[in-house]
Design a protein around this motif. Structure first.
Motif, mmCIF file in Angstrom:
data_model
loop_
_atom_site.group_PDB
_atom_site.id
_atom_site.type_symbol
_atom_site.label_atom_id
_atom_site.label_comp_id
_atom_site.label_asym_id
_atom_site.label_seq_id
_atom_site.Cartn_x
_atom_site.Cartn_y
_atom_site.Cartn_z
ATOM 1 N N ASN A 26 0.672 -1.207 -0.018
ATOM 2 C CA ASN A 26 -0.084 0.156 -0.025
ATOM 3 C C ASN A 26 0.975 1.437 0.068
ATOM 4 O O ASN A 26 0.542 2.352 0.065
ATOM 5 N N GLN A 36 -3.712 4.118 -6.758
ATOM 6 C CA GLN A 36 -4.011 3.287 -5.357
ATOM 7 C C GLN A 36 -5.412 2.908 -5.558
ATOM 8 O O GLN A 36 -6.444 3.978 -5.944
ATOM 9 N N ARG A 136 6.208 8.641 -0.553
ATOM 10 C CA ARG A 136 6.359 9.478 0.912
ATOM 11 C C ARG A 136 7.547 9.256 1.447
ATOM 12 O O ARG A 136 8.347 8.382 1.383
ATOM 13 N N VAL B 58 13.243 15.475 10.378
ATOM 14 C CA VAL B 58 13.611 14.278 10.994
ATOM 15 C C VAL B 58 13.969 14.618 12.478
ATOM 16 O O VAL B 58 13.635 13.520 13.511
ATOM 17 N N THR B 79 -3.812 3.006 6.138
ATOM 18 C CA THR B 79 -3.640 2.255 4.974
ATOM 19 C C THR B 79 -3.630 2.955 3.744
ATOM 20 O O THR B 79 -2.780 2.930 2.739
ATOM 21 N N PHE B 80 -4.063 4.211 3.630
ATOM 22 C CA PHE B 80 -4.162 5.159 2.483
ATOM 23 C C PHE B 80 -3.185 6.148 2.726
ATOM 24 O O PHE B 80 -3.010 7.077 1.811
ATOM 25 N N GLY B 81 -2.178 6.187 3.545
ATOM 26 C CA GLY B 81 -1.016 7.095 3.983
ATOM 27 C C GLY B 81 -1.329 8.479 4.020
ATOM 28 O O GLY B 81 -0.836 9.684 3.716
ATOM 29 N N THR B 82 -2.817 8.695 4.553
ATOM 30 C CA THR B 82 -3.427 10.009 4.849
ATOM 31 C C THR B 82 -3.090 10.522 6.281
ATOM 32 O O THR B 82 -3.124 11.607 6.775
ATOM 33 N N HIS B 113 19.348 11.594 -21.427
ATOM 34 C CA HIS B 113 17.666 11.574 -21.674
ATOM 35 C C HIS B 113 17.387 12.288 -22.993
ATOM 36 O O HIS B 113 16.546 11.842 -23.859
ATOM 37 N N VAL B 118 16.648 6.300 -20.952
ATOM 38 C CA VAL B 118 15.786 6.589 -19.869
ATOM 39 C C VAL B 118 16.521 6.650 -18.397
ATOM 40 O O VAL B 118 17.480 5.652 -18.145
ATOM 41 N N VAL B 119 16.497 7.728 -17.757
ATOM 42 C CA VAL B 119 17.182 7.754 -16.678
ATOM 43 C C VAL B 119 16.246 7.474 -15.551
ATOM 44 O O VAL B 119 15.368 7.839 -15.164
ATOM 45 N N THR B 120 16.771 6.392 -14.703
ATOM 46 C CA THR B 120 16.266 5.738 -13.668
ATOM 47 C C THR B 120 16.815 5.869 -12.346
ATOM 48 O O THR B 120 17.937 5.687 -12.192
ATOM 49 N N HIS B 124 15.838 4.952 -3.591
ATOM 50 C CA HIS B 124 15.287 6.440 -3.404
ATOM 51 C C HIS B 124 15.737 6.869 -2.279
ATOM 52 O O HIS B 124 15.454 7.928 -2.001
ATOM 53 N N GLU B 125 16.450 6.131 -1.339
ATOM 54 C CA GLU B 125 16.674 6.862 -0.174
ATOM 55 C C GLU B 125 18.275 6.297 0.409
ATOM 56 O O GLU B 125 18.192 4.840 0.129
ATOM 57 N N PRO B 179 15.925 2.689 -23.737
ATOM 58 C CA PRO B 179 14.690 1.785 -23.755
ATOM 59 C C PRO B 179 14.760 0.400 -24.607
ATOM 60 O O PRO B 179 15.234 0.414 -25.745
ATOM 61 N N LYS B 182 17.274 -2.843 -20.935
ATOM 62 C CA LYS B 182 17.099 -3.488 -19.686
ATOM 63 C C LYS B 182 16.063 -4.356 -19.836
ATOM 64 O O LYS B 182 16.198 -5.681 -19.320
ATOM 65 N N GLU B 188 8.613 -15.494 -22.662
ATOM 66 C CA GLU B 188 8.646 -16.903 -23.112
ATOM 67 C C GLU B 188 7.206 -17.296 -23.589
ATOM 68 O O GLU B 188 6.233 -16.665 -23.199
ATOM 69 N N SER B 190 4.198 -18.596 -23.403
ATOM 70 C CA SER B 190 3.498 -19.265 -22.093
ATOM 71 C C SER B 190 2.316 -19.974 -22.754
ATOM 72 O O SER B 190 1.809 -19.772 -23.586
#
Lengths: 138, 209
Positions: A26, A36, A136, B58, B79-82, B113, B118-120, B124-125, B179, B182, B188, B190
């Motif tokens: 989620n 979502q 987030r 933080v 659940t919804f991150g709110t 680019h 494609v820059v990926t 992320h942290e 593109p 990767k 296959e 299927s």
């Protein structure tokens, strides 16, 4: 080719009920923006593929699309004009069971405006109410 | 990153039902631990917590029931991150080096680019070790020189003074690929139906009732 499992333990499954909200899957994990689900439902492999095509046609080679759901459940049906009885029908298609809160698709490498347009196109294909969410920090 | 101050109140009631009741009243349960001291149950106003989160802080200065500096170790969301459900604070002083996860983003415009790549952002942290004053809002991976086939690694990052990344220096953070390169995992052939575990192929024709 729509998605489906390679190996299964049983060809047919009982329908069950979708209770509660998603406690896993989620949050946006791979991309920057996500779609979502706000309602529970079954999303067929064909619908997942239709959504992928709708999004891919918009983003072209700009960004990357991630599909976060997989159709694990076989859905059976019986042929038309069949008399009652004679057991459960044959597997017809495969579907992903989606709880409210599940992230269906994610997108990365595009601006927020482009992601919004792309996910809106994708949302039109979905059989459940959806909303766009961002990654987030905390 | 500037430190925020957050007013906290003592919390004597614990347990799921009590925490739910508090959340209905617009409060967020929290807990403070660390430094070998006693664990303290706290509660904070949801608006104040949301403001801290919105500002991306933080490190927070707690006041009210306790007076202490603290790092947000974990923040639980619904659940919804709110709505925030619960916060874990770890005691920390301004002179102490702490481990925090900092979001990574890309800065600049990649020539790759423009050349059809494609820059990926792969990671992320990143986990940093630094003093609370030096915790950055974001780490930026500068992609101005990133061409097709290139990548940016941890060692290429510009870190704030006194900060250290707790990751391998060779870890790839950003890639630029054409593109199709990767995602060349060929589809296959299927079958129309998946293989059923434990059933012999010969049985399929005759044995399937």
């Amino acid at each position: 080719m729509p998605l489906m499992p390679k190996r299964v333990k049983h060809r047919k499954s009982q329908r069950g009920r979708i209770r509660g909200e998603a406690t896993r899957g989620n949050t946006v994990v791979f991309g920057d923006f996500g779609l979502q689900a706000e309602q529970p439902g079954w999303i067929s492999a064909q619908t997942i593929e239709a959504g992928r095509i709708a999004a891919q046609q918009y983003i072209r080679n700009e960004g990357r699309l991630y599909i976060r759901i997989f159709p694990h459940r076989s859905v059976t049906s019986i042929p038309l004009e069949t008399r009652m009885g004679k057991g459960k029908g044959e597997p017809d298609y495969w579907a992903a069971v989606v709880k409210p809160g599940t992230i269906l698709y994610e997108i990365s490498g595009v601006s927020e405006d482009a992601a919004r347009i792309c996910l809106r196109r994708l949302a039109h294909k979905m059989p459940v109410r959806v909303r766009m969410v961002k990654r987030r920090g905390l | 990153m500037s430190s925020e101050s957050l007013e906290v109140m003592p919390r004597e009631l614990t347990g799921t039902a009590e925490c739910r009741r508090m959340r209905r009243q617009g409060l967020v349960p929290a807990v403070l631990y660390g430094h070998g001291e006693e664990c303290v149950n706290l509660v904070a106003k949801r608006e104040a917590v949301e403001a801290v989160v919105r500002h991306g802080s933080v490190f927070v200065e707690l006041h009210g029931a306790v007076t202490s500096g603290a790092v947000i170790r974990e923040l639980q969301w619904d659940t919804f991150g709110t709505r925030p459900l619960h916060i874990d604070f770890v005691r920390a002083s301004k002179s102490e080096r702490v481990h925090v996860k900092v979001p990574l983003d890309m800065k600049g415009e990649s020539p790759g680019h423009r050349n059809g790549g494609v820059v990926t952002l792969v990671v992320h942290e990143l986990e940093l070790e630094c003093t609370p004053d030096a915790i950055p809002d974001h780490l930026h991976a500068v992609i101005n020189d990133l061409d097709v086939g290139g990548s940016i690694k941890v060692s290429d990052l510009q870190l704030p003074e006194g900060a250290r990344v707790l990751a391998d220096a060779d870890e790839v953070l950003v890639t630029c690929v054409r593109p199709g390169e990767k995602g060349s995992a060929e589809e296959e052939e299927s079958a129309s139906e998946p293989e059923v575990i434990g059933r012999k192929p010969a049985e399929d024709g005759e044995g399937a009732e």
